[in-house]
Scaffold this motif. Structure first.
Motif, PDB file in Angstrom:
ATOM      1  N   GLU A   1     -10.023  -0.905  11.443  1.00  0.00           N
ATOM      2  CA  GLU A   1      -8.808  -0.809  12.261  1.00  0.00           C
ATOM      3  C   GLU A   1      -8.840   0.359  13.239  1.00  0.00           C
ATOM      4  OE1 GLU A   1      -3.979  -0.273  11.448  1.00  0.00           O
ATOM      5  OE2 GLU A   1      -5.293  -1.028   9.848  1.00  0.00           O
ATOM      6  N   PHE A   2      -9.438   1.486  12.827  1.00  0.00           N
ATOM      7  CA  PHE A   2      -9.401   2.697  13.660  1.00  0.00           C
ATOM      8  C   PHE A   2     -10.762   3.093  14.216  1.00  0.00           C
ATOM      9  CE2 PHE A   2      -5.883   3.634  10.462  1.00  0.00           C
ATOM     10  CZ  PHE A   2      -4.887   3.131  11.290  1.00  0.00           C
ATOM     11  N   ASP A   3     -11.783   2.290  13.911  1.00  0.00           N
ATOM     12  CA  ASP A   3     -13.134   2.539  14.412  1.00  0.00           C
ATOM     13  C   ASP A   3     -13.660   3.904  13.981  1.00  0.00           C
ATOM     14  OD1 ASP A   3     -15.410   1.644  15.735  1.00  0.00           O
ATOM     15  OD2 ASP A   3     -14.865   2.642  17.606  1.00  0.00           O
TER      16      ASP A   3
ATOM     17  N   GLN B   1      -6.805  14.249   0.025  1.00  0.00           N
ATOM     18  CA  GLN B   1      -5.410  14.442  -0.372  1.00  0.00           C
ATOM     19  C   GLN B   1      -4.425  14.079   0.736  1.00  0.00           C
ATOM     20  OE1 GLN B   1      -4.426  18.084  -2.438  1.00  0.00           O
ATOM     21  NE2 GLN B   1      -6.576  18.532  -2.844  1.00  0.00           N
ATOM     22  N   ARG B   2      -4.915  13.981   1.990  1.00  0.00           N
ATOM     23  CA  ARG B   2      -3.982  13.870   3.112  1.00  0.00           C
ATOM     24  C   ARG B   2      -4.001  12.503   3.795  1.00  0.00           C
ATOM     25  NH1 ARG B   2      -5.548  19.634   3.871  1.00  0.00           N
ATOM     26  NH2 ARG B   2      -3.671  20.878   3.503  1.00  0.00           N
ATOM     27  N   PHE B   3      -4.392  11.461   3.070  1.00  0.00           N
ATOM     28  CA  PHE B   3      -4.412  10.164   3.758  1.00  0.00           C
ATOM     29  C   PHE B   3      -3.018   9.700   4.195  1.00  0.00           C
ATOM     30  CE2 PHE B   3      -4.062   8.394  -0.633  1.00  0.00           C
ATOM     31  CZ  PHE B   3      -3.040   7.475  -0.455  1.00  0.00           C
ATOM     32  N   PRO B   4      -1.936  10.003   3.441  1.00  0.00           N
ATOM     33  CA  PRO B   4      -0.620   9.618   3.983  1.00  0.00           C
ATOM     34  C   PRO B   4      -0.314  10.340   5.298  1.00  0.00           C
ATOM     35  CG  PRO B   4      -0.463  10.103   1.626  1.00  0.00           C
ATOM     36  CD  PRO B   4      -1.800  10.595   2.090  1.00  0.00           C
ATOM     37  N   LEU B   5      -0.726  11.594   5.417  1.00  0.00           N
ATOM     38  CA  LEU B   5      -0.514  12.350   6.655  1.00  0.00           C
ATOM     39  C   LEU B   5      -1.344  11.759   7.791  1.00  0.00           C
ATOM     40  CD1 LEU B   5       0.568  14.735   8.276  1.00  0.00           C
ATOM     41  CD2 LEU B   5      -1.249  16.158   7.258  1.00  0.00           C
ATOM     42  N   PHE B   6      -2.564  11.348   7.500  1.00  0.00           N
ATOM     43  CA  PHE B   6      -3.408  10.708   8.514  1.00  0.00           C
ATOM     44  C   PHE B   6      -2.710   9.474   9.073  1.00  0.00           C
ATOM     45  CE2 PHE B   6      -6.431   7.198   9.224  1.00  0.00           C
ATOM     46  CZ  PHE B   6      -7.090   7.683  10.352  1.00  0.00           C
ATOM     47  N   GLU B   7      -2.171   8.648   8.193  1.00  0.00           N
ATOM     48  CA  GLU B   7      -1.521   7.412   8.653  1.00  0.00           C
ATOM     49  C   GLU B   7      -0.259   7.729   9.449  1.00  0.00           C
ATOM     50  OE1 GLU B   7      -1.091   4.637   5.470  1.00  0.00           O
ATOM     51  OE2 GLU B   7      -3.242   4.532   5.092  1.00  0.00           O
TER      52      GLU B   7
ATOM     53  N   ALA C   1       0.207  10.437  11.289  1.00  0.00           N
ATOM     54  CA  ALA C   1      -0.247  10.947  12.590  1.00  0.00           C
ATOM     55  C   ALA C   1      -0.686   9.813  13.501  1.00  0.00           C
ATOM     56  CB  ALA C   1      -1.386  11.944  12.377  1.00  0.00           C
ATOM     57  N   VAL C   2      -1.442   8.873  12.960  1.00  0.00           N
ATOM     58  CA  VAL C   2      -1.912   7.744  13.779  1.00  0.00           C
ATOM     59  C   VAL C   2      -0.734   6.903  14.242  1.00  0.00           C
ATOM     60  CG1 VAL C   2      -3.274   5.619  13.735  1.00  0.00           C
ATOM     61  CG2 VAL C   2      -4.193   7.713  12.733  1.00  0.00           C
ATOM     62  N   ASP C   3       0.246   6.708  13.369  1.00  0.00           N
ATOM     63  CA  ASP C   3       1.454   5.953  13.758  1.00  0.00           C
ATOM     64  C   ASP C   3       2.194   6.641  14.899  1.00  0.00           C
ATOM     65  OD1 ASP C   3       0.986   3.999  11.902  1.00  0.00           O
ATOM     66  OD2 ASP C   3       2.366   4.796  10.394  1.00  0.00           O
ATOM     67  N   ARG C   4       2.042   7.987  15.003  1.00  0.00           N
ATOM     68  CA  ARG C   4       2.706   8.739  16.072  1.00  0.00           C
ATOM     69  C   ARG C   4       1.859   8.823  17.336  1.00  0.00           C
ATOM     70  NH1 ARG C   4       5.713  13.848  13.198  1.00  0.00           N
ATOM     71  NH2 ARG C   4       5.442  14.678  15.296  1.00  0.00           N
TER      72      ARG C   4
END
Length: 627
Positions: free
Chosen positions: A464-466, A479-485, A487-490
Motif C-alpha cells: 500500500e505504501f511502497d 512500538q509506533r505502528f499506530p503513530l505511523f498510520e 501520520a500517513v493518514d495526515r
C-alpha cells in the motif's frame, strides 16, 4: 555422569517436554479493578508508605498450599510505596470494583488471535500469594478461555488457558527487615497465556514464545519495554520432574533456560543413580560449634562472635557428589545452599570444597569425627544465629534427601546466565478460592474485532505504501505502528514517516538520546513543521534529540533551541557560493564530478537548516557557472 564443560544432550532421547506461561501487561488507561492510571512512577515520587506482614490462609477445603507455607516461614516485613494516584483497592482498604471494560475487550481480542474458546461466564478467583507482591496476600485472576492453539514450524502448540489478572507490585529493593515494593504496577491488567506441554526442543520453546508475542503486539494494546512481558517455562525430562522457571525476560533466555534445565535434570538423575548405588542416606542434623571454637574462618568466626552457632548434617555416601557440577558454576552443593538461604542463612559449606575459606584440614577431620562421617561421606554446615542455623541445616538436609529420590518438582528463578535457582515448591490448587466482592462477567467475543497480524501488516505496508520490505517490518513490529498510520493518514510521506520513527530514533538512541521520552505529539508536530517548510528533513535528528532531552518543549521550540530555524533561498545560495569558491580549483579540474563531495560540505555549512533538494539545486547551478 557427564564430565564435559559444555555437555550436549539428545533432547528427544531424554524425553524433553516443555510448556510456556506468558504474562503480558495490557496498555489500558486504568487498572483492572479501580480507576488508577497504569503509568509507571518513580519511587522517589512516593508520598507515603504502607507496612504489612502476610500469612497463609486455608482454601475452601481447609487446605494450606505448600508454597505459601514455605514462604510464611521466612519472617519478613513488606513496605509498599504509595503515590497520589494510588487507590484504596491497591492499598487493600476497600473491595475491588467491576472488571475494567477496556482490559476485557483487549483480552477478548487476544482470545480470538489464539483461537481460544471463551467461557460463557467468567468468575474472579483469588490466588494466594504471600511473597509480598500484593498488599492483600492474593492475586485476582479470571479464567477467560481454554483450548486454543498456535502453529509453529515444529507443529501445533495447544493453548490450555487464557487468564485476565491483576499485575503484582513492583519489587524495589531488599531491606534488612524484608522487601520494599512500589504500588504503581499493582493492579495493571495482565493476560496470562498457558500452553500445553507440547514443546519438544529449546528452539521450539523460543519459536512458540515469539509467535505468541507477535500475536499480543498485533492488538496494539499491550505495554512494551523491559518487565512488561515475562515468560515462565515449565520443563521436564522423562525420568525428571516438572520444574517451573519464573521470570525469563527475553526470547534467547527461553532457549538457554530450557537447555540449562535439561542439563540440570540429567545431571541430578546421574547423581541419583550414583547415590543409590552407594546406598546413600542423610543423617541427623546436630550442632558442631565446638569444632570451630578457635577457627580462623572469617565467616564462621563472625557468626560465633555474634552469638551464633554451627550446625551440620552428615551425608553418607555423598563424597564427591555434593561438589558435582549440574549447571555452569552450580553444583549439588549450590542447591543445598539455595534452600538454606530461604531461611536466612548466607549459604552452606561442605566437605567437597573444604578445606577452604579459612577452614583447616584439622577442622575438617574433627567435623567428620563429630558427625560420624567417613571418607566416602560428605558433611554440610551452616554458621549463623541459632534459630536460622537450625532451620537452614534442616532445609539443606531435606534437599539432600530428595537428591536420592531424583529431581524434585519445584519453582525456580531464572538467572541471567541461563542457570536457575530454587525459589519454592510448586504451588497447588489449595491456593485458589473465589473472589466474592466482584460479580461474574459474561464476555461476548462478538463485540470485538480481530486485529491485523503484524506480519500481515508489514506485507500491507509494502503493497500500500511502497515501503522497503525491511523498513515495513521494522515499523509493523515496532512500538509506533499506530503513530505511523496516523501520520500517513495526515498526509505525511510514508517512507519519511517510517524512517523517522524507526531508523532516526534508533540512530539518536545509539548517540545517547533518551528516546523513551518522545511522545506521539512530538513526532506529529515535527512532521507538520517539515511539511510547512519550517524545518528541513536533515534537521529532524537534531530536533528529536532536543525533544528527547527536554520533552516539555514543543517541536517548534525544539527547532529554535537547536538553532535550526529555516533559512531563505538567498541564505542558502550565500552558503553554497562560499563552499564553491573555497573549492574553485577542484571544480576547475573535475567540473560537475565535484558535486558529491561539495554537497556534504554545503549541508554541513547549513547545519540541517535547509532542505537537501534546495541545496542540491543551488549547488548544481553554481558549479555549472564555473565549469
Amino acid at each position: 555422569m557427564s564430565t564435559d564443560a559444555t555437555p550436549e544432550y539428545d533432547h528427544e532421547e531424554l524425553g524433553l517436554v516443555a510448556g510456556l506461561e506468558i504474562h503480558q501487561q495490557l496498555d489500558t488507561a486504568t487498572k483492572l479493578f479501580c480507576d488508577s492510571p497504569t503509568t509507571e512512577r518513580d519511587p522517589a515520587e512516593s508520598d507515603r508508605e504502607i507496612i504489612r506482614r502476610l500469612h497463609p490462609t486455608k482454601s475452601e477445603l481447609g487446605e494450606l498450599d505448600d508454597a505459601a507455607m514455605e514462604e510464611s516461614r521466612v519472617d519478613r516485613e513488606f513496605t509498599y510505596l504509595a503515590y497520589d494516584t494510588t487507590c484504596l483497592v491497591e492499598e487493600d482498604d476497600e473491595p475491588p470494583r467491576r472488571v475494567d471494560d477496556e482490559a476485557l475487550s483487549v483480552a477478548l481480542q487476544i482470545a480470538d488471535l489464539l483461537d481460544v474458546s471463551v467461557v460463557d461466564q467468567a468468575h474472579v478467583m483469588r490466588k494466594l500469594v504471600i511473597d509480598g507482591s500484593n498488599t492483600s496476600g492474593f492475586q485476582r485472576s479470571i479464567l477467560l478461555g481454554q483450548r486454543g492453539e498456535i502453529e509453529t514450524s515444529e507443529g501445533t502448540v495447544s493453548i490450555e488457558d487464557l487468564m485476565l489478572e491483576e499485575e503484582s507490585a513492583k519489587r524495589v529493593e531488599e531491606t534488612d527487615d524484608g522487601v520494599e515494593y512500589s504500588l504503581d504496577r499493582l493492579g495493571v491488567p495482565l493476560v496470562e497465556i498457558g500452553t500445553a506441554p507440547d514443546i519438544r526442543s529449546p528452539e521450539g520453546a523460543r519459536e512458540a514464545a515469539e509467535r505468541i508475542g507477535m500475536l499480543l503486539r498485533s492488538t496494539g494494546a499491550v505495554k512494551r519495554g523491559l518487565g512488561t512481558i515475562r515468560q515462565d517455562v515449565n520443563v521436564s525430562i522423562a525420568e525428571g520432574a516438572r520444574v517451573e522457571v519464573k521470570g525469563v525476560q527475553d526470547l534467547q533466555g527461553i532457549e538457554d533456560i530450557v537447555r540449562g534445565e535439561v542439563e540440570r535434570q540429567a545431571e541430578l538423575l546421574a547423581i541419583r543413580d550414583e547415590l543409590r548405588e552407594r546406598d546413600a542416606s542423610v543423617g541427623e542434623t546436630r550442632a558442631v560449634t565446638d569444632v570451630f571454637t578457635d577457627t580462623d574462618s572469617g565467616v564462621i568466626r563472625g557468626a560465633l562472635n555474634s552469638g551464633g552457632k554451627v550446625t551440620a548434617v552428615p551425608l553418607f555416601g555423598f563424597d564427591g557428589l555434593v561438589g558435582h557440577e549440574i549447571q555452569s558454576d552450580r553444583r549439588l552443593g549450590t542447591e543445598l545452599s539455595d534452600h538454606a538461604k530461604r531461611h536466612g542463612a548466607g549459604g552452606v559449606f561442605h566437605t567437597d570444597e573444604l578445606p577452604a575459606y579459612g577452614v583447616t584440614d584439622g577442622e575438617v577431620a574433627a567435623l567428620r569425627e563429630a558427625v560420624g562421617a567417613g571418607e566416602t561421606d560428605a558433611v554440610a554446615i551452616v554458621a549463623t544465629d541459632p534459630e536460622t542455623a537450625d532451620l537452614a541445616i534442616e532445609a539443606a538436609a531435606d534437599r539432600a534427601e530428595t537428591a536420592i529420590e531424583g529431581v524434585p518438582e519445584e519453582t525456580r528463578g531464572a538467572n541471567d546466565d541461563g542457570t536457575t535457582r530454587y525459589l519454592r515448591p510448586l504451588p497447588g490448587a489449595a491456593r485458589m478460592y473465589p473472589e466474592t466482592d466482584v460479580p461474574p462477567v459474561e464476555p461476548d467475543p462478538t463485540e470485538v474485532d480481530s486485529p491485523e497480524l503484524l506480519d500481515e501488516k508489514a506485507d500491507r505496508y509494502v503493497e500500500e505504501f511502497d515501503l522497503d520490505a525491511g523498513l515495513a517490518e521494522q515499523v509493523a513490529f515496532g512500538q509506533r505502528f499506530p503513530l505511523f498510520e496516523t501520520a500517513v493518514d495526515r498526509g505525511v510521506d510514508p517512507t519519511f514517516a517510517a524512517s523517522t520513527l524507526e531508523s532516526t530514533t534508533t540512530e539518536i538512541r545509539r548517540d545517547g538520546a533518551p528516546v523513551e521520552n518522545l511522545a506521539d505529539e512530538h513526532f506529529l508536530e515535527l512532521f507538520d513543521l517539515v511539511d510547512d517548510g519550517d524545518l528541513a528533513k536533515e534537521g529532524v535528528p537534531e530536533v528529536l534529540s532536543t525533544l528527547a532531552e527536554d520533552p516539555e518543549l514543543s517541536a517548534a521550540e525544539a527547532v529554535e533551541a537547536a538553532g535550526l530555524s529555516g533559512v531563505s533561498e538567498a541564505e542558502v545560495r550565500e552558503a553554497v557560493v562560499e563552499v564553491v569558491e573555497r573549492n574553485a580549483d577542484q571544480i576547475d579540474e573535475e567540473g560537475m564530478a565535484a558535486f558529491s563531495g561539495l554537497m556534504g560540505e554545503a549541508m554541513g555549512a547549513l547545519r540541517g537548516k535547509a532542505d537537501g533538494e534546495v541545496v542540491s539545486d543551488v549547488l548544481r547551478e553554481e558549479i555549472g557557472k564555473r565549469s
